[in-house]
Design a protein around this motif. Structure first.
Motif, mmCIF file in Angstrom:
data_model
loop_
_atom_site.group_PDB
_atom_site.id
_atom_site.type_symbol
_atom_site.label_atom_id
_atom_site.label_comp_id
_atom_site.label_asym_id
_atom_site.label_seq_id
_atom_site.Cartn_x
_atom_site.Cartn_y
_atom_site.Cartn_z
ATOM 1 N N ASP A 1 0.834 -1.205 0.000
ATOM 2 C CA ASP A 1 0.000 0.000 0.000
ATOM 3 C C ASP A 1 0.870 1.257 0.000
ATOM 4 O O ASP A 1 0.595 2.224 -0.723
ATOM 5 C CB ASP A 1 -0.921 -0.008 1.224
ATOM 6 C CG ASP A 1 -1.942 -1.137 1.167
ATOM 7 O OD1 ASP A 1 -2.186 -1.646 0.049
ATOM 8 O OD2 ASP A 1 -2.485 -1.513 2.209
ATOM 9 N N LYS A 2 1.924 1.265 0.800
ATOM 10 C CA LYS A 2 2.813 2.422 0.822
ATOM 11 C C LYS A 2 3.489 2.624 -0.525
ATOM 12 O O LYS A 2 3.636 3.742 -1.009
ATOM 13 C CB LYS A 2 3.872 2.241 1.916
ATOM 14 C CG LYS A 2 3.324 2.353 3.331
ATOM 15 C CD LYS A 2 4.441 2.176 4.352
ATOM 16 C CE LYS A 2 3.901 2.290 5.767
ATOM 17 N NZ LYS A 2 4.970 2.093 6.783
ATOM 18 N N ARG B 1 0.940 4.138 -2.892
ATOM 19 C CA ARG B 1 0.725 5.561 -2.620
ATOM 20 C C ARG B 1 1.910 6.402 -3.076
ATOM 21 O O ARG B 1 1.742 7.506 -3.607
ATOM 22 C CB ARG B 1 0.473 5.761 -1.127
ATOM 23 C CG ARG B 1 -0.900 5.266 -0.659
ATOM 24 C CD ARG B 1 -1.227 5.820 0.718
ATOM 25 N NE ARG B 1 -0.313 5.323 1.731
ATOM 26 C CZ ARG B 1 -0.524 4.229 2.449
ATOM 27 N NH1 ARG B 1 -1.611 3.507 2.242
ATOM 28 N NH2 ARG B 1 0.335 3.843 3.373
ATOM 29 N N SER B 2 3.119 5.889 -2.881
ATOM 30 C CA SER B 2 4.296 6.644 -3.322
ATOM 31 C C SER B 2 4.335 6.773 -4.837
ATOM 32 O O SER B 2 4.685 7.822 -5.378
ATOM 33 C CB SER B 2 5.562 5.946 -2.821
ATOM 34 O OG SER B 2 5.691 4.656 -3.393
ATOM 35 N N ALA C 1 1.668 6.790 -6.830
ATOM 36 C CA ALA C 1 0.630 7.757 -7.205
ATOM 37 C C ALA C 1 1.085 9.183 -6.922
ATOM 38 O O ALA C 1 0.840 10.103 -7.721
ATOM 39 C CB ALA C 1 -0.657 7.443 -6.435
ATOM 40 N N LEU C 2 1.766 9.387 -5.783
ATOM 41 C CA LEU C 2 2.258 10.726 -5.454
ATOM 42 C C LEU C 2 3.312 11.187 -6.456
ATOM 43 O O LEU C 2 3.295 12.341 -6.900
ATOM 44 C CB LEU C 2 2.846 10.703 -4.042
ATOM 45 C CG LEU C 2 3.373 12.046 -3.497
ATOM 46 C CD1 LEU C 2 2.240 13.073 -3.464
ATOM 47 C CD2 LEU C 2 3.969 11.867 -2.115
#
Length: 337
Positions: free
Chosen positions: A225-226, A229-230, A232-233
């Motif tokens: 998940d991290k 998210r990274s 996507a960021l």
């Protein structure tokens, strides 16, 4: 298996494990299990003196002649020879010469034990060292449950070989206390839900291993998940940079086009002051060089003549007459032609 064990034989139930002088405590336990599996009386020949049939005569014990032995006495006496055969078959050449002069199986066993474990004083010192390792036993940083079980079982087995006994509850409490703080919730659950007096050490390690697998799965999911998210960021940041770069490119392009148009305009004005050969135009067509066709003076043209107002404009009739004359002249020219 041969890579992990200190002896060559270890996969046969018909041949004793080979002892090469390494890890005697482990070999001793395996040998005891092997001999007891053959017959119970074989191990009894090691723990006690070899059985020799005797009879009482005049208040003293006298050995029976071999011809007078009964079948049961012959079987018991034969155990000594069987143990000697097993021990010698399980030793390499160096260890064999240590016991080759021994008369009984018990003497062979005691010789190996003293050689590799030491005397009683050495045994007691080694026992105290192992007890201290047991009391100071803790889970190491980054260690798995399997690794903890291997180290803990190694210490317990050596202590049990030195006649140190443990209760189930004592071992279970020791295992739970040696874990680090991350295991505290699971330790509390096991302590409250399980009866530590009846729970075996293998079952306890099985519960801990199951919890370890669940925690590893959660950690993998959180890391994924991290990572998502990274990504996507980073994509959003890249998109923002791309949009800002597009805007800056448009601004630069418009600025460049304006500068280019100004450059063309300046060059066009310069070209207007030059002739077809690139030379600067002369003042030949300056108004000061003009001659008026009305008054004959220089410096102006007829349209700008100051005497223009004094000239008499022809009347309508005069203009009409001139046009008629022009038509007549034209007609005459046409006829003559």
């Amino acid at each position: 298996m041969a890579d992990r064990l200190p002896f060559g034989e270890g996969v046969s139930i018909n041949r004793p494990p080979l002892f090469c002088g390494l890890n005697y405590q482990f070999w001793k336990v395996i040998m005891k299990i092997f001999m007891e599996s053959l017959e119970k009386g074989i191990w009894d020949a090691i723990e006690n003196d070899p059985f020799i049939p005797k009879f009482e005569k005049d208040g003293s014990s006298i050995e029976k002649p071999w011809s007078q032995w009964t079948d049961s006495e012959s079987k018991k006496a034969k155990f000594n020879c069987i143990v000697k055969n097993i021990i010698t078959s399980a030793l390499n050449s160096e260890e064999f010469f240590r016991v080759s002069q021994c008369k009984s199986s018990k003497e062979m066993w005691d010789t190996l034990e003293v050689t590799h474990e030491g005397t009683n004083e050495v045994e007691r010192a080694r026992k105290h060292t192992l007890i201290q390792e047991y009391e100071m036993f803790r889970m190491l940083k980054g260690e798995t449950i399997d690794e903890v079980q291997k180290r803990f079982t190694h210490i317990i087995n050596h202590l049990m070989s030195l006649d140190k006994t443990f209760e189930k509850e004592e071992l279970n409490i020791k295992i739970l206390k040696c874990l680090d703080k991350t295991w505290q919730p699971k330790v509390t659950v096991i302590s409250e839900s399980k009866d530590l007096t009846s729970l075996s050490m293998a079952s306890l390690f099985g519960k801990l291993r199951e919890h370890e697998l669940e925690m590893n799965q959660l950690n993998v999911q959180e890391s994924e998940d991290k990572h998502g998210r990274s990504i996507a960021l980073k994509a959003s940041k890249h998109k923002g940079k791309q949009e800002s770069s597009d805007d800056s490119d448009e601004e630069n392009l418009s600025l460049l086009s304006r500068k280019f148009s100004k450059f063309l305009k300046r060059n066009r004005n310069k070209d207007n002051n030059k002739d077809r050969y690139g030379n600067k135009k002369s003042n030949y067509f300056n108004s000061n060089n003009y001659t008026c066709f009305g008054c004959g003076e220089q410096g102006h043209i007829k349209a700008d003549s100051p005497n223009k107002s004094k000239e008499k404009k022809p009347s309508y009739k005069e203009k009409k007459g001139k046009t008629k004359k022009a038509y007549i002249a034209w007609d005459e020219n046409e006829v003559s032609s």
